[in-house]
Design a protein around this motif. Structure first.
Motif, PDB file in Angstrom:
ATOM      1  N   VAL A  60      -3.888  -1.251   8.990  1.00 21.48           N
ATOM      2  CA  VAL A  60      -3.281  -1.047   7.964  1.00 21.48           C
ATOM      3  C   VAL A  60      -1.811  -1.022   8.366  1.00 21.48           C
ATOM      4  O   VAL A  60      -1.518   0.306   9.351  1.00 21.48           O
ATOM      5  N   GLN A  61      -0.569  -1.958   7.002  1.00 23.50           N
ATOM      6  CA  GLN A  61       0.267  -2.129   7.203  1.00 23.50           C
ATOM      7  C   GLN A  61       0.650  -0.373   6.198  1.00 23.50           C
ATOM      8  O   GLN A  61       0.085  -0.712   4.989  1.00 23.50           O
ATOM      9  N   LEU A  62       1.144   0.388   6.604  1.00 23.49           N
ATOM     10  CA  LEU A  62       1.588   1.250   4.980  1.00 23.49           C
ATOM     11  C   LEU A  62       2.877   0.507   4.719  1.00 23.49           C
ATOM     12  O   LEU A  62       3.513   0.371   5.460  1.00 23.49           O
ATOM     13  N   PRO A  63       3.019   0.599   3.295  1.00 24.21           N
ATOM     14  CA  PRO A  63       4.114   0.521   2.667  1.00 24.21           C
ATOM     15  C   PRO A  63       5.439   1.660   2.829  1.00 24.21           C
ATOM     16  O   PRO A  63       4.788   2.576   3.381  1.00 24.21           O
ATOM     17  N   LEU A  64       6.728   0.660   2.942  1.00 20.46           N
ATOM     18  CA  LEU A  64       7.831   1.761   3.073  1.00 20.46           C
ATOM     19  C   LEU A  64       7.478   3.292   2.104  1.00 20.46           C
ATOM     20  O   LEU A  64       8.539   3.915   2.735  1.00 20.46           O
ATOM     21  N   HIS A  65       7.251   2.920   0.852  1.00 16.51           N
ATOM     22  CA  HIS A  65       7.233   4.611   0.603  1.00 16.51           C
ATOM     23  C   HIS A  65       6.364   5.523   1.163  1.00 16.51           C
ATOM     24  O   HIS A  65       6.501   7.154   0.704  1.00 16.51           O
ATOM     25  N   MET A  66       5.733   5.039   2.205  1.00 18.63           N
ATOM     26  CA  MET A  66       4.942   5.999   2.835  1.00 18.63           C
ATOM     27  C   MET A  66       4.883   6.529   4.221  1.00 18.63           C
ATOM     28  O   MET A  66       5.213   7.694   4.504  1.00 18.63           O
ATOM     29  N   LEU A 110       7.112   4.670  12.692  1.00 16.29           N
ATOM     30  CA  LEU A 110       5.553   3.552  12.241  1.00 16.29           C
ATOM     31  C   LEU A 110       4.937   3.554  10.994  1.00 16.29           C
ATOM     32  O   LEU A 110       4.640   4.278   9.724  1.00 16.29           O
ATOM     33  N   THR A 111       5.065   2.157  10.425  1.00 14.42           N
ATOM     34  CA  THR A 111       3.828   1.657   9.821  1.00 14.42           C
ATOM     35  C   THR A 111       2.512   0.949   9.928  1.00 14.42           C
ATOM     36  O   THR A 111       2.099   0.439   9.138  1.00 14.42           O
ATOM     37  N   GLY A 112       2.232   0.396  10.893  1.00 17.79           N
ATOM     38  CA  GLY A 112       0.860   0.097  11.380  1.00 17.79           C
ATOM     39  C   GLY A 112       0.299   0.745  12.020  1.00 17.79           C
ATOM     40  O   GLY A 112       0.370   1.619  12.616  1.00 17.79           O
ATOM     41  N   PHE A 113      -1.625   0.728  11.288  1.00 18.54           N
ATOM     42  CA  PHE A 113      -2.259   1.509  12.361  1.00 18.54           C
ATOM     43  C   PHE A 113      -3.433   1.259  12.541  1.00 18.54           C
ATOM     44  O   PHE A 113      -3.997   0.322  11.726  1.00 18.54           O
ATOM     45  N   ASP A 114      -3.806   1.645  13.885  1.00 13.83           N
ATOM     46  CA  ASP A 114      -5.578   0.700  14.305  1.00 13.83           C
ATOM     47  C   ASP A 114      -6.412   1.845  13.798  1.00 13.83           C
ATOM     48  O   ASP A 114      -6.352   2.650  14.396  1.00 13.83           O
ATOM     49  N   ARG A 144      -5.913   6.682  13.365  1.00 14.83           N
ATOM     50  CA  ARG A 144      -6.419   6.393  12.554  1.00 14.83           C
ATOM     51  C   ARG A 144      -6.382   8.007  12.004  1.00 14.83           C
ATOM     52  O   ARG A 144      -5.520   8.108  10.602  1.00 14.83           O
ATOM     53  N   MET A 145      -6.226   8.582  12.414  1.00 16.31           N
ATOM     54  CA  MET A 145      -5.923  10.193  12.235  1.00 16.31           C
ATOM     55  C   MET A 145      -4.192   9.700  11.444  1.00 16.31           C
ATOM     56  O   MET A 145      -3.854  10.912  10.912  1.00 16.31           O
ATOM     57  N   SER A 146      -3.526   9.324  12.233  1.00 15.09           N
ATOM     58  CA  SER A 146      -1.986   9.189  12.222  1.00 15.09           C
ATOM     59  C   SER A 146      -2.007   9.181  10.685  1.00 15.09           C
ATOM     60  O   SER A 146      -0.728   9.096  10.143  1.00 15.09           O
ATOM     61  N   MET A 147      -2.945   7.921  10.240  1.00 15.87           N
ATOM     62  CA  MET A 147      -2.135   7.145   9.505  1.00 15.87           C
ATOM     63  C   MET A 147      -3.213   8.475   7.937  1.00 15.87           C
ATOM     64  O   MET A 147      -2.258   7.981   7.780  1.00 15.87           O
ATOM     65  N   TYR A 148      -4.251   9.214   8.396  1.00 12.68           N
ATOM     66  CA  TYR A 148      -4.643   9.568   7.338  1.00 12.68           C
ATOM     67  C   TYR A 148      -3.382  10.869   7.039  1.00 12.68           C
ATOM     68  O   TYR A 148      -3.559  11.370   5.728  1.00 12.68           O
ATOM     69  N   ARG A 149      -2.600  11.179   7.776  1.00 11.93           N
ATOM     70  CA  ARG A 149      -2.031  12.322   8.003  1.00 11.93           C
ATOM     71  C   ARG A 149      -1.180  11.713   7.265  1.00 11.93           C
ATOM     72  O   ARG A 149      -0.290  12.547   5.843  1.00 11.93           O
TER      73      ARG A 149
END
Length: 122
Positions: A40-46, A51-55, A62-67
């Motif tokens: 998942v690539q998160l948009p820059l406003h988040m 890091l913007t890409g999360f596996d 995944r935990m980092s992305m959810y946080r």
């Protein structure tokens, strides 16, 4: 002389944060229909500071992305990036990695998350 009306006290910083996070919540927990695998690539406003890409197949990623999404995401971000089942499964650990304001808002709004917290923290 006429008495001046008493000024209402300003909300605390914690109250302001709780209101901000509460206003972003989905109407229903079932709206959280985000992906469960892949990158998942998160948009820059988040993801504005690194890091913007999360596996999602890697638990730490995944935990980092959810946080990040819980802290920085808006309503539409929450519903498109978070998955209901993954959030519940990760909640016992994830709740220790996010701010008290985020944790309080989500656990108050979603009984499943409050129930998923460890017994010692209840």
């Amino acid at each position: 002389m006429s008495a001046m009306p008493a000024a209402e006290p300003s909300p605390s910083a914690a109250e302001v944060l709780r209101e901000r996070y509460a206003s972003r919540l989905p109407d229903s927990f079932d709206e959280l229909a985000g992906p469960t695998q892949g990158t998942v690539q998160l948009p820059l406003h988040m993801a504005w500071s690194g890091l913007t890409g999360f596996d999602l197949d890697r638990p730490r990623s995944r935990m980092s992305m959810y946080r990040t999404v819980l802290a920085e995401g808006q309503h539409d971000d929450l519903t498109t990036l978070l998955n209901r089942d993954l959030l519940v499964a990760q909640w016992p650990v994830l709740r220790t990695l996010i701010s008290r304001a985020i944790r309080d808002v989500w656990e108050a709004a979603v009984p499943e998350l409050a129930a998923a917290r460890p017994a010692a923290a209840a």
